[in-house]
Design a protein around this motif. Structure first.
Motif, PDB file in Angstrom:
ATOM      1  N   ILE A 199     -61.907 -60.032  57.502  1.00 14.81           N
ATOM      2  CA  ILE A 199     -60.618 -59.521  57.951  1.00 14.81           C
ATOM      3  C   ILE A 199     -60.477 -59.655  59.472  1.00 14.81           C
ATOM      4  O   ILE A 199     -61.370 -59.253  60.223  1.00 14.81           O
ATOM      5  CB  ILE A 199     -60.436 -58.039  57.542  1.00 14.81           C
ATOM      6  CG1 ILE A 199     -60.338 -57.909  56.021  1.00 14.81           C
ATOM      7  CG2 ILE A 199     -59.231 -57.428  58.231  1.00 14.81           C
ATOM      8  CD1 ILE A 199     -59.048 -58.411  55.415  1.00 14.81           C
ATOM      9  N   ALA A 200     -59.361 -60.214  59.910  1.00 15.29           N
ATOM     10  CA  ALA A 200     -59.054 -60.262  61.343  1.00 15.29           C
ATOM     11  C   ALA A 200     -58.550 -58.897  61.796  1.00 15.29           C
ATOM     12  O   ALA A 200     -58.972 -58.375  62.824  1.00 15.29           O
ATOM     13  CB  ALA A 200     -57.998 -61.332  61.619  1.00 15.29           C
ATOM     14  N   HIS A 201     -57.633 -58.319  61.022  1.00 18.27           N
ATOM     15  CA  HIS A 201     -57.105 -56.993  61.324  1.00 18.27           C
ATOM     16  C   HIS A 201     -56.307 -56.470  60.131  1.00 18.27           C
ATOM     17  O   HIS A 201     -55.872 -57.241  59.278  1.00 18.27           O
ATOM     18  CB  HIS A 201     -56.219 -57.013  62.582  1.00 18.27           C
ATOM     19  CG  HIS A 201     -55.135 -58.045  62.530  1.00 18.27           C
ATOM     20  ND1 HIS A 201     -55.211 -59.231  63.223  1.00 18.27           N
ATOM     21  CD2 HIS A 201     -53.964 -58.090  61.857  1.00 18.27           C
ATOM     22  CE1 HIS A 201     -54.140 -59.962  62.979  1.00 18.27           C
ATOM     23  NE2 HIS A 201     -53.356 -59.284  62.158  1.00 18.27           N
ATOM     24  N   TYR A 202     -56.129 -55.161  60.112  1.00 17.49           N
ATOM     25  CA  TYR A 202     -55.276 -54.490  59.130  1.00 17.49           C
ATOM     26  C   TYR A 202     -53.976 -54.094  59.824  1.00 17.49           C
ATOM     27  O   TYR A 202     -53.999 -53.487  60.899  1.00 17.49           O
ATOM     28  CB  TYR A 202     -55.965 -53.251  58.563  1.00 17.49           C
ATOM     29  CG  TYR A 202     -57.270 -53.545  57.853  1.00 17.49           C
ATOM     30  CD1 TYR A 202     -57.288 -54.040  56.553  1.00 17.49           C
ATOM     31  CD2 TYR A 202     -58.493 -53.343  58.495  1.00 17.49           C
ATOM     32  CE1 TYR A 202     -58.486 -54.317  55.902  1.00 17.49           C
ATOM     33  CE2 TYR A 202     -59.687 -53.606  57.853  1.00 17.49           C
ATOM     34  CZ  TYR A 202     -59.686 -54.101  56.560  1.00 17.49           C
ATOM     35  OH  TYR A 202     -60.868 -54.362  55.927  1.00 17.49           O
ATOM     36  N   THR A 203     -52.854 -54.430  59.223  1.00 20.40           N
ATOM     37  CA  THR A 203     -51.553 -54.143  59.812  1.00 20.40           C
ATOM     38  C   THR A 203     -51.002 -52.820  59.270  1.00 20.40           C
ATOM     39  O   THR A 203     -51.502 -52.283  58.277  1.00 20.40           O
ATOM     40  CB  THR A 203     -50.546 -55.258  59.498  1.00 20.40           C
ATOM     41  OG1 THR A 203     -50.227 -55.218  58.097  1.00 20.40           O
ATOM     42  CG2 THR A 203     -51.132 -56.620  59.850  1.00 20.40           C
ATOM     43  N   HIS A 204     -49.955 -52.329  59.901  1.00 15.78           N
ATOM     44  CA  HIS A 204     -49.306 -51.109  59.437  1.00 15.78           C
ATOM     45  C   HIS A 204     -47.992 -51.403  58.725  1.00 15.78           C
ATOM     46  O   HIS A 204     -47.189 -50.499  58.486  1.00 15.78           O
ATOM     47  CB  HIS A 204     -49.084 -50.152  60.605  1.00 15.78           C
ATOM     48  CG  HIS A 204     -50.373 -49.689  61.222  1.00 15.78           C
ATOM     49  ND1 HIS A 204     -51.258 -48.865  60.566  1.00 15.78           N
ATOM     50  CD2 HIS A 204     -50.935 -49.966  62.426  1.00 15.78           C
ATOM     51  CE1 HIS A 204     -52.305 -48.637  61.343  1.00 15.78           C
ATOM     52  NE2 HIS A 204     -52.140 -49.303  62.464  1.00 15.78           N
ATOM     53  N   SER A 205     -47.799 -52.634  58.361  1.00 17.33           N
ATOM     54  CA  SER A 205     -46.612 -53.063  57.615  1.00 17.33           C
ATOM     55  C   SER A 205     -47.059 -53.911  56.443  1.00 17.33           C
ATOM     56  O   SER A 205     -47.945 -54.761  56.583  1.00 17.33           O
ATOM     57  CB  SER A 205     -45.688 -53.878  58.528  1.00 17.33           C
ATOM     58  OG  SER A 205     -44.778 -54.650  57.774  1.00 17.33           O
ATOM     59  N   GLY A 206     -46.440 -53.698  55.297  1.00 13.70           N
ATOM     60  CA  GLY A 206     -46.815 -54.461  54.113  1.00 13.70           C
ATOM     61  C   GLY A 206     -46.432 -55.920  54.174  1.00 13.70           C
ATOM     62  O   GLY A 206     -47.098 -56.782  53.595  1.00 13.70           O
ATOM     63  N   SER A 207     -45.359 -56.242  54.872  1.00 13.29           N
ATOM     64  CA  SER A 207     -44.895 -57.626  54.936  1.00 13.29           C
ATOM     65  C   SER A 207     -45.527 -58.418  56.082  1.00 13.29           C
ATOM     66  O   SER A 207     -45.551 -59.649  56.062  1.00 13.29           O
ATOM     67  CB  SER A 207     -43.371 -57.665  55.090  1.00 13.29           C
ATOM     68  OG  SER A 207     -42.962 -57.014  56.273  1.00 13.29           O
ATOM     69  N   LYS A 208     -46.062 -57.714  57.080  1.00 14.25           N
ATOM     70  CA  LYS A 208     -46.536 -58.395  58.287  1.00 14.25           C
ATOM     71  C   LYS A 208     -47.654 -59.407  58.042  1.00 14.25           C
ATOM     72  O   LYS A 208     -47.648 -60.484  58.664  1.00 14.25           O
ATOM     73  CB  LYS A 208     -46.977 -57.357  59.324  1.00 14.25           C
ATOM     74  CG  LYS A 208     -47.284 -57.967  60.692  1.00 14.25           C
ATOM     75  CD  LYS A 208     -47.586 -56.905  61.739  1.00 14.25           C
ATOM     76  CE  LYS A 208     -47.866 -57.536  63.100  1.00 14.25           C
ATOM     77  NZ  LYS A 208     -48.158 -56.516  64.130  1.00 14.25           N
ATOM     78  N   PRO A 209     -48.646 -59.132  57.174  1.00 11.57           N
ATOM     79  CA  PRO A 209     -49.682 -60.147  56.978  1.00 11.57           C
ATOM     80  C   PRO A 209     -49.138 -61.495  56.524  1.00 11.57           C
ATOM     81  O   PRO A 209     -49.619 -62.545  56.948  1.00 11.57           O
ATOM     82  CB  PRO A 209     -50.586 -59.523  55.908  1.00 11.57           C
ATOM     83  CG  PRO A 209     -50.421 -58.052  56.114  1.00 11.57           C
ATOM     84  CD  PRO A 209     -48.970 -57.887  56.453  1.00 11.57           C
ATOM     85  N   CYS A 210     -48.108 -61.462  55.677  1.00  7.20           N
ATOM     86  CA  CYS A 210     -47.519 -62.722  55.227  1.00  7.20           C
ATOM     87  C   CYS A 210     -46.724 -63.380  56.350  1.00  7.20           C
ATOM     88  O   CYS A 210     -46.750 -64.602  56.501  1.00  7.20           O
ATOM     89  CB  CYS A 210     -46.615 -62.479  54.019  1.00  7.20           C
ATOM     90  SG  CYS A 210     -46.193 -63.983  53.136  1.00  7.20           S
ATOM     91  N   VAL A 211     -46.045 -62.566  57.146  1.00  7.89           N
ATOM     92  CA  VAL A 211     -45.325 -63.103  58.299  1.00  7.89           C
ATOM     93  C   VAL A 211     -46.304 -63.775  59.260  1.00  7.89           C
ATOM     94  O   VAL A 211     -46.051 -64.873  59.762  1.00  7.89           O
ATOM     95  CB  VAL A 211     -44.539 -61.989  59.016  1.00  7.89           C
ATOM     96  CG1 VAL A 211     -43.924 -62.508  60.311  1.00  7.89           C
ATOM     97  CG2 VAL A 211     -43.452 -61.429  58.101  1.00  7.89           C
ATOM     98  N   GLU A 212     -47.438 -63.109  59.499  1.00  7.69           N
ATOM     99  CA  GLU A 212     -48.445 -63.683  60.388  1.00  7.69           C
ATOM    100  C   GLU A 212     -49.012 -64.982  59.820  1.00  7.69           C
ATOM    101  O   GLU A 212     -49.247 -65.942  60.564  1.00  7.69           O
ATOM    102  CB  GLU A 212     -49.565 -62.677  60.622  1.00  7.69           C
ATOM    103  CG  GLU A 212     -49.135 -61.473  61.449  1.00  7.69           C
ATOM    104  CD  GLU A 212     -50.264 -60.490  61.691  1.00  7.69           C
ATOM    105  OE1 GLU A 212     -50.168 -59.721  62.657  1.00  7.69           O
ATOM    106  OE2 GLU A 212     -51.238 -60.482  60.908  1.00  7.69           O
ATOM    107  N   ALA A 213     -49.218 -65.005  58.512  1.00  6.96           N
ATOM    108  CA  ALA A 213     -49.699 -66.244  57.896  1.00  6.96           C
ATOM    109  C   ALA A 213     -48.641 -67.334  58.014  1.00  6.96           C
ATOM    110  O   ALA A 213     -48.960 -68.495  58.313  1.00  6.96           O
ATOM    111  CB  ALA A 213     -50.058 -65.996  56.432  1.00  6.96           C
TER     112      ALA A 213
END
Length: 334
Positions: A199-213
């Motif tokens: 894991i690089a980091h855990y986000t506080h938004s459910g959609s953000k990991p996909c946005v980052e990808a």
């Protein structure tokens, strides 16, 4: 002069009474819906109900659930709309949600609603997790395409995975719960320990990991399938992958203060009109007569984890405490 004064006073009084008569009633609605869809729902509701205005209070599922629990003895919300079913089950158990039978209940899919007697919450939609995989980044870094949860523990993905913090995101919590429920407690925690290494980091938004990808900040985001489909449709170089055992949950509506205005918000939220807005983003909605195909949305039917939402609600505090003790060190700053 006197007549003019009287006429002027009467006109002012009539204007004041008219303003008061048509002043909209404000209803405070707590939500975890994605911020970019709130205006659309508010505008549609208020067009049909011009005498009522929605005042949104929005945050992620975990934070909103904690806020509602903290306000139990002095509730500030009147309606909860767009919060995870597991959270709604917990809020009902705590006496925060009040039983209410909305108009149009017979038109809803029962599997998304409160399964207990004296129902207090009703599903607006079902949302699903997925793995958002950036094919361009993968080609650049020579990363293989993952097809299972176990694949994500491969050291080749070290520092290339983002996922939501389950303590602040319902999207994150439902996947953690799915792993624990379907792998078993011991294997589930062991799996998350192995995954944590990558894991690089855990986000506080459910959609953000996909946005980052989608933006190439990481190669992989464990995130909302609907967000992945939307980004892919917009041109992001994503493959939206659904390993067996994906987490899913319903987003639901319920009433805290059963005023006439609050009841009308709940009634509209389960209407066909409202569901025709939900279906623009979610593949499964509460109304039986509303269906649509969402571009690039993965086939989730065969990959859904078995989910016990009551268990999710009851175990939430213990699971999140354990998760935070083990993994919170990689969470983004709030």
């Amino acid at each position: 002069m006197k007549n003019r004064f009287i006429k002027g006073s009467l006109a002012a009084l009539v204007a004041t009474l008219a303003t008061n008569a048509f002043a909209a009633t404000e209803v405070t609605v707590y939500t975890a819906f994605e911020a970019d869809i709130l205006a659309k729902y508010k505008n549609a509701f208020e067009k049909t109900n011009p005498d009522i205005q929605i005042k949104w209070v929005r945050d992620s599922t975990g934070i909103m659930t904690a806020k509602l629990l903290a306000e139990k003895n002095n509730p500030q919300a009147e309606v909860v709309w767009g919060l995870a079913g597991s959270s709604m089950a917990l809020l009902k158990e705590e006496g925060i949600l009040k039983p209410y039978t909305p108009n149009g209940l017979d038109k809803l899919r029962v599997e998304l609603n409160d399964p207990q007697s004296e129902q207090a919450w009703y599903g607006n939609d079902a949302f699903f997790n997925a793995v958002c995989f950036n094919e361009a980044v993968a080609k650049q870094l020579d990363l293989p395409k993952p097809t299972s949860w176990e694949d994500l523990t491969n050291p080749v993905y070290k520092g290339q995975i983002a996922m939501p913090n389950p303590a602040s995101s319902g999207t994150g919590y439902m996947q953690v719960s799915a792993w624990l429920q379907n792998m078993g407690e011991d294997k589930g925690w062991a799996y998350m320990k192995d995954l944590h290494q990558n894991i690089a980091h855990y986000t506080h938004s459910g959609s953000k990991p996909c946005v980052e990808a989608g933006m190439g900040e990481v190669a992989i985001g464990i995130s909302m399938a609907s967000r992945g489909a939307k980004l892919k449709t917009q041109g992001a170089p994503l493959d939206v992958i659904t390993p067996a055992g994906i987490g899913w949950e319903s987003e639901a509506v319920g009433i805290v203060n059963p005023s006439d205005a609050a009841k009308r918000v709940v009634d509209w939220s389960i209407s066909k009109e409202a569901n025709e807005l939900y279906i623009e983003m979610y593949p499964v909605v509460g109304h039986k007569d509303v269906e649509a195909t969402i571009a690039n949305f993965p086939n989730v039917q065969q990959k859904m984890a078995k989910m016990d939402f009551a268990r999710m609600g009851n175990e939430r505090s213990d699971v999140l405490r354990t998760w935070s003790d083990k993994f919170d060190g990689k969470s983004e700053a709030k």
